[in-house]
Design an enzyme around this catalytic site. Structure first.
Site, short mmCIF file in Angstrom:
data_model
loop_
_atom_site.label_atom_id
_atom_site.label_comp_id
_atom_site.label_asym_id
_atom_site.label_seq_id
_atom_site.Cartn_x
_atom_site.Cartn_y
_atom_site.Cartn_z
CE LYS A 13 48.45 -84.96 -50.71
NZ LYS A 13 48.16 -86.38 -50.38
NE ARG A 88 47.62 -86.05 -56.38
CZ ARG A 88 46.74 -85.53 -55.55
NH1 ARG A 88 46.87 -84.33 -55.08
NH2 ARG A 88 45.68 -86.22 -55.18
NE ARG A 127 40.16 -88.71 -47.06
CZ ARG A 127 41.11 -88.38 -47.96
NH1 ARG A 127 42.11 -87.59 -47.63
NH2 ARG A 127 41.05 -88.87 -49.17
NE ARG A 160 38.16 -87.63 -51.25
CZ ARG A 160 39.42 -87.24 -51.43
NH1 ARG A 160 39.98 -86.36 -50.62
NH2 ARG A 160 40.12 -87.73 -52.43
NE ARG A 171 42.26 -91.26 -53.96
CZ ARG A 171 41.81 -91.23 -52.70
NH1 ARG A 171 40.91 -92.12 -52.30
NH2 ARG A 171 42.24 -90.33 -51.88
P1 ADP Z 1 43.95 -87.11 -51.57
O1 ADP Z 1 43.28 -86.55 -50.34
O2 ADP Z 1 43.73 -88.55 -51.72
O3 ADP Z 1 45.40 -86.75 -51.65
P2 ADP Z 1 42.85 -85.01 -53.25
O4 ADP Z 1 41.70 -84.55 -52.46
O5 ADP Z 1 44.08 -84.20 -53.24
O6 ADP Z 1 43.20 -86.51 -52.84
O7 ADP Z 1 42.43 -85.24 -54.76
C1 ADP Z 1 41.23 -85.94 -55.10
C2 ADP Z 1 41.22 -86.21 -56.59
O8 ADP Z 1 41.26 -84.96 -57.31
C3 ADP Z 1 42.41 -87.01 -57.12
O9 ADP Z 1 42.19 -88.40 -57.02
C4 ADP Z 1 42.49 -86.53 -58.57
O10 ADP Z 1 41.53 -87.18 -59.36
C5 ADP Z 1 42.09 -85.06 -58.46
N1 ADP Z 1 43.26 -84.19 -58.28
C6 ADP Z 1 43.59 -83.45 -57.18
N2 ADP Z 1 44.71 -82.76 -57.37
C7 ADP Z 1 45.13 -83.04 -58.63
C8 ADP Z 1 46.24 -82.64 -59.43
N3 ADP Z 1 47.18 -81.80 -58.95
N4 ADP Z 1 46.33 -83.14 -60.69
C9 ADP Z 1 45.40 -83.97 -61.18
N5 ADP Z 1 44.35 -84.40 -60.47
C10 ADP Z 1 44.19 -83.95 -59.22
P1 ADP Z 2 45.73 -86.47 -47.62
O1 ADP Z 2 45.25 -85.04 -47.76
O2 ADP Z 2 47.22 -86.57 -47.74
O3 ADP Z 2 45.03 -87.42 -48.51
P2 ADP Z 2 44.34 -86.38 -45.03
O4 ADP Z 2 44.90 -85.19 -44.34
O5 ADP Z 2 43.01 -86.26 -45.64
O6 ADP Z 2 45.43 -86.93 -46.13
O7 ADP Z 2 44.37 -87.59 -43.99
C1 ADP Z 2 43.81 -88.86 -44.32
C2 ADP Z 2 43.09 -89.43 -43.09
O8 ADP Z 2 44.06 -89.79 -42.11
C3 ADP Z 2 42.14 -88.46 -42.40
O9 ADP Z 2 41.03 -89.20 -41.95
C4 ADP Z 2 42.94 -87.90 -41.23
O10 ADP Z 2 42.10 -87.60 -40.12
C5 ADP Z 2 43.87 -89.07 -40.90
N1 ADP Z 2 45.21 -88.65 -40.47
C6 ADP Z 2 45.94 -87.61 -40.93
N2 ADP Z 2 47.15 -87.55 -40.32
C7 ADP Z 2 47.19 -88.60 -39.45
C8 ADP Z 2 48.19 -89.09 -38.51
N3 ADP Z 2 49.38 -88.50 -38.36
N4 ADP Z 2 47.87 -90.22 -37.80
C9 ADP Z 2 46.67 -90.81 -37.96
N5 ADP Z 2 45.70 -90.41 -38.81
C10 ADP Z 2 45.95 -89.31 -39.55
#
Ligand code: ADP
Ligand code: ADP
Ligand code: ZN
Length: 212
Positions: A13, A88, A127, A160, A171
């Site tokens: 995302k 979410r 990541r 992270r 998660r």
């Molecule tokens: P990821 O990259 O794994 O999708 P995010 O960076 O979006 O994670 O979120 C990191 C953390 O922030 C989540 O594990 C949660 O604790 C909190 N968080 C983010 N967005 C939301 C949301 N919309 N509602 C509740 N908690 C959230």
């Molecule tokens: P989210 O926001 O959904 O948690 P991220 O965009 O942070 O996901 O991506 C998670 C990890 O996977 C990052 O280290 C990113 O560089 C890698 N990544 C994202 N998209 C791809 C893909 N299509 N193939 C391989 N690795 C990816």
């Protein structure tokens, strides 16, 4: 245009939101980034959020929704937003619908990025993030030119705390988009699902196609 990006942790995302924002001019709003900013600045909200983030749990809706509402009330969000990591769950989705309806706007697209658990685990464990500009990297799938250093701004890369194996498991259990959330957007007729297990470029192309 108002767009939500849905998908499990690690689906891509953040990576895609940044690219789509650049290609479309939409404002990128990430609740995860906003919470991490609060943690960094040691605000009251940051302390509260951290206690949930450290465990891999969602921050309570009340807090998350009010932070989001404040963000979208600013001028730069009036014409369009790419929401990353919000909503979410269904209560958050309804709150977002209401907030947009007050401004005579609505969600135009919900883009669901899907990937299997094994793939998500290997993405999260490799990541790396730029401390300065937030750019995302992966040690194998999208490595920086120089290890530990951001291609875009030269900033220092970090991993992270919640990308450690035990928190990742929680998660993945608790933060996958629930069928009810996906249905919310399917019923609104705005859902597009994209296979996230392709190269970063291919996923970007598919998402931009869904936005046309
Ligand atoms: P990821 O990259 O794994 O999708 P995010 O960076 O979006 O994670 O979120 C990191 C953390 O922030 C989540 O594990 C949660 O604790 C909190 N968080 C983010 N967005 C939301 C949301 N919309 N509602 C509740 N908690 C959230
Ligand atoms: P989210 O926001 O959904 O948690 P991220 O965009 O942070 O996901 O991506 C998670 C990890 O996977 C990052 O280290 C990113 O560089 C890698 N990544 C994202 N998209 C791809 C893909 N299509 N193939 C391989 N690795 C990816
Ligand atoms: Zn950087």
């Amino acid at each position: 245009m108002f767009v939500v990006l849905l998908g499990p942790p690690g689906a891509g995302k953040g990576t895609q939101a940044e690219r789509i924002a650049k290609a479309t001019g939409l404002l990128h709003v990430s609740t995860g980034d906003m919470f991490r900013e609060h943690v960094r600045n040691e605000t009251e909200l940051g302390q509260l959020a951290k206690s949930y983030m450290d465990k891999g749990e969602l921050v309570p809706d009340e807090v998350t929704i009010s932070m989001l509402n404040e963000r979208i009330s600013r001028d730069d969000a009036s014409e369009g937003v790419m929401f990353d990591g919000f909503p979410r769950n269904v209560p958050q989705a309804k709150a977002l619908d209401d907030a947009l309806a007050e401004r005579a706007k609505k969600i135009d697209r919900a883009l669901l990025i899907s990937a299997r658990d094994e793939e998500l685990v290997s993405r999260l464990s490799g990541r790396w993030i730029c401390r300065q500009c937030g750019r995302l990297f992966h040690e194998r799938f999208d490595p920086p030119a120089e290890a530990g250093k951001c291609d875009a701004c030269g900033g220092e890369l970090y991993q992270r705390d919640d990308d450690k194996a035990d928190v990742v498991r929680t998660r993945l259990e608790k933060q996958k988009p629930a069928p009810e959330l996906i249905d919310h957007y399917r019923q609104a007729g705005v859902l597009h699902e994209v296979d996230g297990e392709r190269s970063i470029d291919e996923v970007t192309t598919a998402l931009l196609e869904a936005l046309r």
